[in-house]
Design a protein around this motif. Structure first.
Motif, PDB file in Angstrom:
ATOM      1  N   GLY A  12       0.857  -1.189   0.000  1.00 36.85           N
ATOM      2  CA  GLY A  12       0.000   0.000   0.000  1.00 36.85           C
ATOM      3  C   GLY A  12       0.889   1.234   0.000  1.00 36.85           C
ATOM      4  N   THR A  13       0.325   2.348   0.477  1.00 39.19           N
ATOM      5  CA  THR A  13       1.071   3.607   0.482  1.00 39.19           C
ATOM      6  C   THR A  13       2.412   3.487   1.197  1.00 39.19           C
ATOM      7  N   GLY A  14       2.385   2.967   2.421  1.00 41.28           N
ATOM      8  CA  GLY A  14       3.608   2.877   3.221  1.00 41.28           C
ATOM      9  C   GLY A  14       4.604   1.916   2.607  1.00 41.28           C
ATOM     10  N   GLY A 138      -1.742  -2.098   6.696  1.00 39.00           N
ATOM     11  CA  GLY A 138      -2.961  -1.286   6.647  1.00 39.00           C
ATOM     12  C   GLY A 138      -4.067  -1.790   7.553  1.00 39.00           C
ATOM     13  N   GLY A 139      -5.311  -1.454   7.178  1.00 40.11           N
ATOM     14  CA  GLY A 139      -6.462  -1.838   8.003  1.00 40.11           C
ATOM     15  C   GLY A 139      -7.645  -2.231   7.139  1.00 40.11           C
ATOM     16  N   ALA A 297       7.081  -0.966  11.803  1.00 40.90           N
ATOM     17  CA  ALA A 297       5.697  -0.960  11.312  1.00 40.90           C
ATOM     18  C   ALA A 297       5.260   0.479  11.072  1.00 40.90           C
ATOM     19  N   VAL A 298       4.513   0.686   9.987  1.00 41.71           N
ATOM     20  CA  VAL A 298       4.060   2.041   9.642  1.00 41.71           C
ATOM     21  C   VAL A 298       2.621   2.020   9.123  1.00 41.71           C
ATOM     22  N   GLY A 299       2.035   3.197   9.058  1.00 45.48           N
ATOM     23  CA  GLY A 299       0.730   3.368   8.411  1.00 45.48           C
ATOM     24  C   GLY A 299      -0.429   2.988   9.301  1.00 45.48           C
ATOM     25  N   ALA A 311       1.243   7.725   6.365  1.00 47.13           N
ATOM     26  CA  ALA A 311       1.837   6.392   6.123  1.00 47.13           C
ATOM     27  C   ALA A 311       3.104   6.541   5.290  1.00 47.13           C
ATOM     28  N   LYS A 312       3.043   7.406   4.298  1.00 46.68           N
ATOM     29  CA  LYS A 312       4.206   7.609   3.419  1.00 46.68           C
ATOM     30  C   LYS A 312       5.369   8.235   4.195  1.00 46.68           C
ATOM     31  N   ALA A 313       5.067   9.262   4.989  1.00 40.88           N
ATOM     32  CA  ALA A 313       6.123   9.944   5.762  1.00 40.88           C
ATOM     33  C   ALA A 313       6.779   8.981   6.751  1.00 40.88           C
TER      34      ALA A 313
END
Ligand code: FAD
Length: 446
Positions: A12-14, A138-139, A297-299, A311-313
């Motif tokens: 995904g984005t992240g 993600g979720g 872990a991110v986003g 999420a990207k940052a």
């Protein structure tokens, strides 16, 4: 066993941002994705939603065009053509991401990832190990546990509708529910939406919440506050939604926009020593590092600020920490965000209640309501206003929050957000030149 420097779970984005940046640093990268490259934002979130908002706007502009001398005409929306065009566009963007992965030497593996141990993941029947692992899964939308919940749909299925429902009931007045209420009403559906609170958009500034709610009601959307969905039943080919206040709503579709939860259940995180909180959100430190020092872990799966740019940052910060040799964390204070309803709303910084909690009587609120020039030829029934609110602190009037409802709110707040982050005062705004005639210039003369 395949071995990589950096293994990312979720494209995904992240995940995509991290993969590309790490590959640019020379890392050997693999990404595991169980559905489509692009994740929620591209395939079932921001992008299809904004395209639908644009489509819906044409319906709203019709009456305004007449006030400018355009003759009335009967236009009809071909819903299946719109859906087909949107999905073609999404596929084309997703394919272009896949191509970029190949060009950058990133290995893309389709399948559902599960941890076997602290450095190994299993996908299909393949075991993959890596020096560092990033979880960016993600979720997903969650439904309240009420009888008949399977009869209802979530935001995911809203992008697969075969036709515009004659009547749509939406449970949940968060930004996703509000955006669907607004666009489906513009498409011609009869919309009723509801929330447990008397005001929609919890977490936003109260004036913004009231103004958007009022704006939606003025457009003919019915709102029921302080209620809970209790049961959904099939009634012929329609649905009956029973509410806690004894009301029953008959609708063709019921959309449950009642929140999201991280996609962490099936990852077997305990095998990797990664801890989660009550909602399944992965616990991380300021550098997005989990309890396991090799795993980040991110986003949306860490559930801090579930928005695409965040999420990207976070993902880029993790890559800087790992490969740029510069530990980088994120400052979440001035995250800009928007609600793409009509009226549109956008915000940066603290709302009035938060500012009052933190600074007490030292805050000042400057509010302004005006009718944009766009509506100056329209009759009163078709007029729209713009509301702006500036929250400042102390004698120097440092700006700590800006909130806006109305035309171009998202784009205007986007730019003001840069300045607010730099610590501007109200005087800085007063001293700036506006562009005349625009709505943005209102901020320079409050
Ligand atoms: P995602 O983009 O969800 O990507 C996670 C990926 O991981 C998915 O592709 C998933 O298939 C994959 N995955 C999950 N589990 C596994 C597994 N075990 N193995 C392999 N792959 C796995 N944000 C905005 O900023 N602006 C908006 O206007 C906006 N509108 C939205 C509208 C809707 C209807 C929704 C639902 C969301 C919206 N968002 C918006 C939120 C935004 O989409 C998310 O914040 C963003 O996509 C989060 O990115 P992510 O990388 O954390 O996760």
């Amino acid at each position: 066993m395949a071995n990589f420097d950096f293994l990312i779970i979720g494209a995904g984005t992240g995940g995509m941002a991290a993969a590309q940046k790490a590959a640019e640093y020379g890392a050997k990268v693999a990404v595991i994705e169980k559905e489509k490259v692009g994740g929620t934002c591209l395939n079932r979130g921001c992008t299809p939603k904004k395209l639908m908002v644009y489509a819906a706007d044409f319906a709203l502009q019709e009456s305004l065009a007449v006030s400018y001398g355009w003759q009335e005409c009967q236009r009809q929306l071909d819903w299946s053509l719109l859906m087909q065009k949107i999905h073609q566009r999404l596929d084309s963007i997703s394919n272009s991401f896949t191509k970029t992965f190949a060009e950058k030497g990133i290995e893309l593996i389709y399948g559902e990832a599960k941890f076997i141990d602290s450095r190994t993941v299993k996908v299909n029947d393949q075991e993959i190990s890596a020096d560092k692992i990033l979880i960016a899964v993600g979720g997903h939308p969650i439904k309240p546990d009420i009888p008949g919940k399977d009869l209802a749909i979530t935001s995911r299925e809203m992008f697969q509708l075969k036709e515009i429902p004659q009547k749509l009931a939406i449970v949940g007045g968060g930004y996703i529910g509000v955006e669907f209420a607004s666009m489906m009403n513009a498409f011609g559906a009869e919309v009723v939406f509801m929330d447990t609170s008397e005001l929609i958009l919890s977490g936003f500034d109260k004036d913004l919440r009231t103004t958007v709610q009022q704006g939606l009601i003025e457009r003919g959307i019915e709102f029921i506050g302080e209620t809970t969905a209790e049961k959904i039943e099939q009634a012929g080919n329609r649905l009956q939604l029973h509410l806690s206040d004894e009301q029953t709503i008959t609708a063709d579709r019921v959309l449950l926009a009642t929140g999201r939860a991280p996609n962490t259940k099936s990852l077997d995180l305990d095998k990797a020593g990664v801890k989660v909180g009550d909602k399944g959100e992965i616990k991380v430190d300021e550098f997005c590092r989990t309890e396991n020092q090799h795993i980040y872990a991110v986003g949306d799966c860490i559930d801090r600020v579930p928005l695409t740019p965040v999420a990207k940052a976070e993902a880029l910060a993790v890559v800087e920490t790992l490969y740029g040799k510069q530990p980088k964390s994120i400052d979440y204070t001035y995250v800009t965000s928007a609600v793409f309803s009509r009226p549109e709303a956008a915000t940066v910084g603290m709302n009035e209640a938060e500012a009052r909690d933190k600074y007490g009587d030292r805050i000042n609120c400057h509010c302004d309501r005006t009718t944009p020039m766009l509506y100056s030829l329209a009759d009163e029934a078709n007029q729209e206003t713009v509301t702006i609110k500036l929250i400042t602190v102390g004698k120097e009037e440092k700006v700590v929050g800006v909130h806006m409802v109305g035309e171009h709110a998202a784009d205007i707040i986007q730019c003001i957000g840069v300045a607010v982050r730099q610590g501007i005062t109200k005087q800085d705004l007063d001293d700036s030149f506006g562009i005349h005639p625009t709505i943005g210039e209102e901020f320079m003369s409050m």
